[in-house]
Design a protein around this motif. Sequence first.
Motif, PDB file in Angstrom:
ATOM      1  N   ALA A   1       0.849  -1.196   0.000  1.00  0.00           N
ATOM      2  CA  ALA A   1       0.000   0.000   0.000  1.00  0.00           C
ATOM      3  C   ALA A   1       0.880   1.240   0.000  1.00  0.00           C
ATOM      4  O   ALA A   1       2.055   1.181   0.353  1.00  0.00           O
ATOM      5  CB  ALA A   1      -0.915   0.010   1.218  1.00  0.00           C
ATOM      6  N   ILE A   2       0.280   2.338  -0.409  1.00  0.00           N
ATOM      7  CA  ILE A   2       0.924   3.644  -0.367  1.00  0.00           C
ATOM      8  C   ILE A   2       0.019   4.523   0.485  1.00  0.00           C
ATOM      9  O   ILE A   2      -1.179   4.649   0.193  1.00  0.00           O
ATOM     10  CB  ILE A   2       1.075   4.249  -1.778  1.00  0.00           C
ATOM     11  N   GLU A   3       0.566   5.107   1.543  1.00  0.00           N
ATOM     12  CA  GLU A   3      -0.201   5.999   2.389  1.00  0.00           C
ATOM     13  C   GLU A   3       0.182   7.439   2.074  1.00  0.00           C
ATOM     14  O   GLU A   3       1.355   7.783   2.045  1.00  0.00           O
ATOM     15  CB  GLU A   3       0.059   5.722   3.867  1.00  0.00           C
ATOM     16  N   VAL A   4      -0.825   8.263   1.829  1.00  0.00           N
ATOM     17  CA  VAL A   4      -0.625   9.683   1.574  1.00  0.00           C
ATOM     18  C   VAL A   4      -1.236  10.408   2.772  1.00  0.00           C
ATOM     19  O   VAL A   4      -2.424  10.259   3.053  1.00  0.00           O
ATOM     20  CB  VAL A   4      -1.322  10.132   0.270  1.00  0.00           C
ATOM     21  N   ILE A   5      -0.398  11.176   3.476  1.00  0.00           N
ATOM     22  CA  ILE A   5      -0.867  11.925   4.632  1.00  0.00           C
ATOM     23  C   ILE A   5      -0.857  13.400   4.240  1.00  0.00           C
ATOM     24  O   ILE A   5       0.203  14.003   4.033  1.00  0.00           O
ATOM     25  CB  ILE A   5       0.015  11.668   5.859  1.00  0.00           C
ATOM     26  N   CYS A   6      -2.040  13.972   4.103  1.00  0.00           N
ATOM     27  CA  CYS A   6      -2.206  15.356   3.685  1.00  0.00           C
ATOM     28  C   CYS A   6      -1.729  16.294   4.788  1.00  0.00           C
ATOM     29  O   CYS A   6      -1.691  15.925   5.964  1.00  0.00           O
ATOM     30  CB  CYS A   6      -3.687  15.603   3.390  1.00  0.00           C
ATOM     31  N   SER A   7      -1.374  17.520   4.417  1.00  0.00           N
ATOM     32  CA  SER A   7      -0.957  18.503   5.417  1.00  0.00           C
ATOM     33  C   SER A   7      -2.094  18.828   6.381  1.00  0.00           C
ATOM     34  O   SER A   7      -1.857  19.277   7.493  1.00  0.00           O
ATOM     35  CB  SER A   7      -0.448  19.776   4.737  1.00  0.00           C
ATOM     36  N   CYS A   8      -3.350  18.542   5.993  1.00  0.00           N
ATOM     37  CA  CYS A   8      -4.496  18.767   6.873  1.00  0.00           C
ATOM     38  C   CYS A   8      -4.695  17.608   7.837  1.00  0.00           C
ATOM     39  O   CYS A   8      -5.524  17.677   8.740  1.00  0.00           O
ATOM     40  CB  CYS A   8      -5.767  18.985   6.058  1.00  0.00           C
ATOM     41  N   GLY A   9      -3.946  16.515   7.656  1.00  0.00           N
ATOM     42  CA  GLY A   9      -4.050  15.362   8.549  1.00  0.00           C
ATOM     43  C   GLY A   9      -4.818  14.185   7.972  1.00  0.00           C
ATOM     44  O   GLY A   9      -4.814  13.109   8.536  1.00  0.00           O
ATOM     45  N   GLU A  10      -5.487  14.365   6.844  1.00  0.00           N
ATOM     46  CA  GLU A  10      -6.247  13.266   6.239  1.00  0.00           C
ATOM     47  C   GLU A  10      -5.290  12.183   5.744  1.00  0.00           C
ATOM     48  O   GLU A  10      -4.247  12.474   5.173  1.00  0.00           O
ATOM     49  CB  GLU A  10      -7.081  13.771   5.072  1.00  0.00           C
ATOM     50  N   LEU A  11      -5.658  10.935   5.978  1.00  0.00           N
ATOM     51  CA  LEU A  11      -4.863   9.789   5.539  1.00  0.00           C
ATOM     52  C   LEU A  11      -5.601   9.077   4.418  1.00  0.00           C
ATOM     53  O   LEU A  11      -6.771   8.736   4.545  1.00  0.00           O
ATOM     54  CB  LEU A  11      -4.639   8.811   6.696  1.00  0.00           C
ATOM     55  N   ILE A  12      -4.895   8.863   3.311  1.00  0.00           N
ATOM     56  CA  ILE A  12      -5.446   8.116   2.178  1.00  0.00           C
ATOM     57  C   ILE A  12      -4.536   6.915   1.958  1.00  0.00           C
ATOM     58  O   ILE A  12      -3.324   7.069   1.830  1.00  0.00           O
ATOM     59  CB  ILE A  12      -5.493   8.983   0.905  1.00  0.00           C
TER      60      ILE A  12
END
Length: 70
Positions: free
Chosen positions: A52-63
């Motif tokens: 998997a690839i986790e993208v953590i946005c600067s707003c805190g959202e995790l995708i």
Amino acid sequence: MDEGQTGAGGLVVPAAQVRVSDEAVPIGAPSRGESVGEPKIQLVREGGVIRAIEVICSCGELIRIRCDYS
């Protein structure tokens, strides 16, 4: 089931449409008033395989993007 769909309700990007790059890729654009920061990307590995690839946005959202090699 439609091509590109998973049982979990998400879309699957076919391997033929994915390319690997060493270039940084901006993800999304900050809204007005939102702090500007870099998203963080983490690879989730199982043994030597990226699962998997986790993208953590600067707003805190995790995708989490699951990788399916089948």
